[in-house]
Design an enzyme around this catalytic site. Structure first.
Site, short mmCIF file in Angstrom:
data_model
loop_
_atom_site.label_atom_id
_atom_site.label_comp_id
_atom_site.label_asym_id
_atom_site.label_seq_id
_atom_site.Cartn_x
_atom_site.Cartn_y
_atom_site.Cartn_z
N ASP A 1 -1.60 9.35 9.99
CA ASP A 1 -2.46 8.40 9.13
C ASP A 1 -3.61 8.16 9.83
OD1 ASP A 1 -2.64 7.36 6.23
OD2 ASP A 1 -2.73 5.46 7.64
N ASP B 1 1.00 -1.30 -0.13
CA ASP B 1 -0.13 -0.10 0.18
C ASP B 1 0.83 1.24 -0.14
OD1 ASP B 1 -2.00 1.93 0.04
OD2 ASP B 1 -2.34 1.49 2.22
N ASP C 1 -4.81 -3.89 11.98
CA ASP C 1 -4.88 -2.57 12.80
C ASP C 1 -4.19 -3.14 14.11
OD1 ASP C 1 -6.74 -1.49 11.35
OD2 ASP C 1 -7.57 -0.52 12.90
N ASN D 1 -2.02 3.47 12.83
CA ASN D 1 -3.52 2.40 12.83
C ASN D 1 -3.20 1.09 12.75
OD1 ASN D 1 -6.34 2.29 13.07
ND2 ASN D 1 -5.98 1.67 10.95
N GLU E 1 -4.73 13.49 9.47
CA GLU E 1 -5.61 13.05 8.33
C GLU E 1 -6.85 12.82 9.11
OE1 GLU E 1 -6.44 9.97 4.93
OE2 GLU E 1 -5.55 9.44 6.88
C1 NOJ Z 1 -4.74 6.85 4.39
C2 NOJ Z 1 -3.59 6.91 3.30
O1 NOJ Z 1 -3.85 8.42 2.81
C3 NOJ Z 1 -3.90 5.87 2.23
O2 NOJ Z 1 -2.99 6.14 1.28
C4 NOJ Z 1 -3.71 4.74 3.02
O3 NOJ Z 1 -4.01 3.66 1.97
C5 NOJ Z 1 -4.34 4.43 4.28
N1 NOJ Z 1 -4.52 5.51 4.94
C6 NOJ Z 1 -4.28 3.23 4.99
O4 NOJ Z 1 -3.10 3.58 5.70
#
Ligand code: NOJ
Length: 561
Positions: free
Chosen positions: A212, A72, A182, A114, A253
């Site tokens: 995040d 990711d 998580d 997270n 975020e």
């Molecule tokens: C938010 C991030 O901006 C995104 O790119 C990511 O896939 C998720 N959080 C999981 O960490």
């Protein structure tokens, strides 16, 4: 005009740098490759710091670069204390923060707490040994919880939030992909780990963290557990951060509804310093799509409240999809129709996975309108790498990767990003947004380029601290397609006007009062003088204006209010 910032004296302002700064976000892996292996690295970024300084950037936010299987894009960390070797070494990272500091650029990094990667030794240990201390670092259930098919963040791609692990013989919770278990963030030992991670990177020179997925970090987690947010966790994080480094920040975020904003900032400004304004972001796109500024004006009103030391991060696009989930269905459809009509351009039933320039058909007038708007929204602007040259996307790449292609530096092979034959992601080539046409080197040579426009607008934005610091009033213009915001701070005023319509319009704003007879245009030559303070302004299609009210002889009033 009402001023919310009573009591902050001028000297404090220097410490609160984030109230009025220009932030630039980038991924090390797609910015500049120095060692020629096809992947961007710290040395490459270091080589481009002068470029960023020249642009006027005051802080960079680096997306995750820690050790990771990168399933990711690095938001799946397998070791919080190492940089992924493909980007360099910890030594290179420290060189980078040092060099950035020399140029007055602060380095913010992502803090992904997270969840971890499923390859993280904590998770490996936790699944293998039920008695391991790491078992409690994660969230388990013997049986599949009945709500396992709810709450997925990536609908359409992610099937569940609870996945069975054969080794552990239990289900584990994952808000995101199944390879991102998580963390049990309420667990004191996990909280200790988080503090240690923050402390580590602060020692290496970082000036703060883009945290995040904050709403999920602070939620209670577990089978059948009600989603309750524990806002005090934010205060704890902040306290720790500031003990270690006074001017470091938390940039949260959190795509939340306005009624919860103050919970995240804290009534006393004791939680997150900054937060992305998703509410305004989505309504700004609606305004651009529908030439209707009213919902944006309402979003600005709803998110007006923030503590004196809190600040919004205002952005247009980021590395994720443009999430339109907070719009009404009709509004969302309008934005889809305008900017992402094909199914392939849409993602997760709620967003658009394109970059801004292609969404606006590369129309320079609209691009300038959009960025001028972003730079004049109440808060601190956050630009995404490549936006300054109007980079495009590659929708052949899966999911969000389409908008994560390498930076286009020149017309050389692979846009000058790498000497390797195969870059980590393909560089956009051919067509109106290909590196052959859209690149930094070419735009440097052209005084009218997007790059030079961005540099100029940043320079002007820095001379208008009223936007970051002041209070604002949305003025009536007699039109729904025009947004006029008047900022006031320390006895100075600035008026910013944006015309979302593809047609020339004439507006009237009534300022009245002494010293408001003249509006001096900060960007071009057409000023407005009206002894009565009723200014009639003609604006071209997609036009924008930044006016200083009362002339250029302004001086910030330093006397405390
Ligand atoms: C938010 C991030 O901006 C995104 O790119 C990511 O896939 C998720 N959080 C999981 O960490």
């Amino acid at each position: 005009m009402r001023t919310a910032y009573v009591g902050l004296d001028f000297f404090v302002i220097k410490d609160l740098w984030y109230k009025n700064a220009i932030v630039y976000c980038l991924h090390v892996g797609t910015f500049m490759d120095a060692d020629g292996d096809g992947i961007g690295d710290f040395n490459g970024l270091e080589n481009r710091l002068d470029y960023l300084a020249g642009l006027g950037v005051e802080a960079i936010w680096l997306m995750p670069f820690q050790k990771s299987p990168r399933r990711d894009d690095g938001y799946d960390v397998s070791d919080y204390y190492q940089v992924d070797p493909c980007y360099g070494t910890l030594g290179d990272f420290v060189e980078l923060t040092h060099e950035a500091e020399q140029r007055g650029i602060r380095v913010l990094i992502d803090l992904v707490i997270n969840h971890t990667s499923d390859q993280h030794p904590w998770f490996q240990e936790a699944r293998r040994d039920p008695d391991s201390k790491y078992r409690d670092y994660y969230v388990w259930s013997k049986k599949k919880p009945p709500d396992a098919n709810e709450g997925m963040v990536f609908p359409g791609v992610q099937k569940t939030t609870w996945t069975y692990d054969k080794v552990a013989r239990a289900y584990y919770f994952h808000r995101f992909y199944d390879f991102q278990p998580d963390l049990n963030t309420r667990h004191p030992a996990v909280q200790d780990e988080i503090r240690k991670i923050m402390g580590f990177w602060l020692e290496l020179g970082v000036a703060g963290f883009r945290v995040d997925a904050v709403p999920f970090v602070i939620q209670s987690k577990g089978p059948g557990v009600k989603n309750v947010e524990h806002y005090d966790m934010l205060r704890d994080l902040r306290e720790f951060l500031q003990w270690r480094r006074g001017d470091a920040v938390i940039l949260a975020e959190a795509n939340i509804v306005p009624k919860n904003d103050m919970q995240y900032f804290g009534d006393d400004g004791d939680r997150a310093h900054m937060m992305f304004n998703f509410q305004v972001n989505q309504h700004a796109f609606y305004a651009l799509a529908a030439a209707d500024a009213r919902p944006l004006a309402r979003a600005l009103e709803k998110t007006r409240e923030r503590p004196a030391t809190g600040q919004w991060a205002q952005f247009l696009r980021n590395h994720d999809e443009l999430d339109l989930g907070r719009l009404t269905k009709a509004q969302r459809e309008r934005v889809f129709d305008a900017f992402g009509p094909d199914k392939d351009m849409q993602l997760y039933d709620r967003g658009i996975r394109r970059r801004l320039a292609p969404m606006l058909n590369g129309d320079r007038r609209r691009l300038e309108l959009a960025y001028s708007l972003m730079f004049t929204l109440p808060g601190t602007p956050v630009i995404r790498y490549g936006d300054e040259i109007g980079m495009g996307d590659d929708l052949d790449l899966p999911e969000r990767n389409g908008a994560r292609t390498p930076m286009q530096w020149s017309h050389e092979p692979n846009g000058g990003f790498t000497r390797a034959k195969k870059p980590v992601l393909p560089v956009v080539s051919g067509g109106p947004f290909g590196f052959e046409k859209v690149n930094v080197a070419a735009q440097r040579r052209d005084p009218d380029s997007m790059l030079n426009w961005t540099e100029r607008i940043i320079r002007m934005r820095k001379e208008v601290p009223e936007i970051g610091w002041g209070d604002f009033e949305i003025l009536s213009t007699g039109r729904n397609d025009v947004l006029a915001i008047l900022y006031g701070w320390r006895n100075n005023e600035v008026l910013c006007v944006h015309n979302f319509r593809d047609a020339a319009v004439e507006i009237e704003v009534r300022l009245g009062g002494p010293g408001r007879a003249s509006l001096v245009n900060l960007l071009s030559d057409d000023h407005s003088d009206s002894p009565s303070g009723r200014h009639r302004i003609v604006m071209e299609p997609y036009g924008y204006r930044w006016f200083r009210v009362g002339g250029l002889g302004y001086v910030l009033d330093r006397t405390p209010f």
